[in-house]
Enzyme design. Structure first.
Site, PDB file in Angstrom:
ATOM      1  N   GLY A   9       0.835  -1.219   0.000  1.00  0.00           N
ATOM      2  CA  GLY A   9       0.000   0.000   0.000  1.00  0.00           C
ATOM      3  C   GLY A   9       0.857   1.252   0.000  1.00  0.00           C
ATOM      4  CB  THR A 124       1.967   0.693   6.274  1.00  0.00           C
ATOM      5  OG1 THR A 124       0.568   0.462   6.463  1.00  0.00           O
ATOM      6  CG2 THR A 124       2.674   0.278   7.557  1.00  0.00           C
ATOM      7  CG  ASP A 126      -2.509  -0.470   7.721  1.00  0.00           C
ATOM      8  OD1 ASP A 126      -3.408   0.364   7.487  1.00  0.00           O
ATOM      9  OD2 ASP A 126      -2.263  -1.432   6.976  1.00  0.00           O
TER      10      ASP A 126
END
Ligand code: F6P
Length: 318
Positions: A9, A124, A126
């Site tokens: 990503g 990322t 996340d």
């Protein structure tokens, strides 16, 4: 020769990292290369020498100008052999990979099979990589979510409505936790903490009686409970409710100042390290310091959110 690529990503901060990579490589008399389209591009030989002009005016751009991919083909040895042959054509033996766990595991195998040095830069939204407190792009993403929640609060409070806002994060509740805390949400649902609908109902019903006119609930996609919370607000709290999945806007946006600065630090330390030794490591930012960890130390454990943060958010789960 040295090359940079993105994998998995995208996250904001990748472009400042790419710019720093080119500028710093030239400062150190290295010839920088771009590998376009991540591991897919590595297999397909999508490699090009990078010049200052390629990175002019990209600092403020989200995403990545060299693009990224998630590659299944890289699991196959024959494709990794092709990838290595492609690098050899340009005499590239040093690689910087902006990515996450999956990409680092793949690169670890690649570097054990072939004579390549590699540094992984945790990148990322996340923020779910073990061994580092921060991943490139998370700050921009948090700011995108903050802006969205501020805007949703405007309409929510105007209408006496609840909003259930779903944040990304794959299996990790970090984005939801920080966003709920810093946006003053009433509810936060993350996989790391068991929530209690009975006590949430008691608390919120009382608050509604006392005049509360809106509710913000931030729910991590990792829980899969967005719809459940929405239904519960409607039927049990008897409050009008709307749902919003923020989705991929969380991966976009001009990189924040913090992400830009961190990109510079990650890249310059990584290039210095690659110039010193043959390495196969991940650069991390832990307890306000940069350091290098073996790939195993990073990928063999799952990231755990700091206990202090979990304690802070507990009151929004019950
Ligand atoms: O890992 C980043 C991330 O945005 C996650 O938060 C999300 O679950 C996933 O990627 C979405 O993946 P895709 O872009 O393939 O839809």
């Amino acid at each position: 020769m040295i090359a940079i690529m993105c994998s998995g990503g995208d996250s904001s901060g990748m472009n400042p990292a790419i710019k720093k990579f080119v500028d710093y490589a030239y400062d150190k008399n290295l010839t920088p290369y771009f590998i376009y389209d991540g591991l897919e591009g590595l297999i397909d030989g999508n490699i090009k020498e990078a010049w200052h002009k390629d990175v002019a005016g990209i600092m403020h751009l989200g995403g990545t100008i060299i693009r990224t991919s998630r590659s299944k083909r890289f699991y196959k040895f024959s494709n990794r052999q092709t990838a290595y042959n492609n690098l050899k054509k340009y005499n590239i033996d040093k690689l910087i990979v902006l990515g996450g766990d999956g990409s680092f595991k793949a690169m670890d195998i690649f570097c054990q099979e072939f004579d390549i040095s590699f540094i992984g830069v945790p990148s990322t939204i996340d923020n779910d990589i073990n061994g580092t407190d921060y991943c490139l792009g998370v700050d921009t993403s948090l700011n995108v979510i903050k802006n969205a929640l501020d805007d949703i609060r405007d309409t929510s409070s105007s209408f006496k409505r609840a909003f259930v806002v779903e944040t990304m994060g794959r299996n990790c509740g970090y984005l939801a936790l920080i966003s709920a805390l810093t946006s003053g949400a009433e509810i936060c649902i993350i996989p790391e903490i068991e929530y209690d609908l009975n006590s949430l109902q008691k608390r919120l019903s009382q608050e509604i009686k006392n005049g509360r006119s809106y509710i913000l609930a931030v729910v991590s996609e990792a829980t899969n409970d967005t719809d459940k919370i929405k239904q519960w607000i409607k039927t049990d709290l008897k409050f009008e409710v709307r749902e919003m999945k923020l989705g991929h806007i969380q991966r976009g946006g001009s990189p924040s100042v913090y992400d830009r600065l961190m990109a510079f630090e990650f890249i310059s330390y990584s290039i210095d390290r690659l110039m010193q030794d043959k390495v196969n490591e991940i650069i991390v930012y832990k307890d306000s310091k940069f350091k290098f960890l073996k790939v195993d130390e990073v990928v063999n454990d799952i990231y755990k959110i700091d206990n202090k943060l979990l304690e802070l958010v507990k009151k929004l789960t019950k």
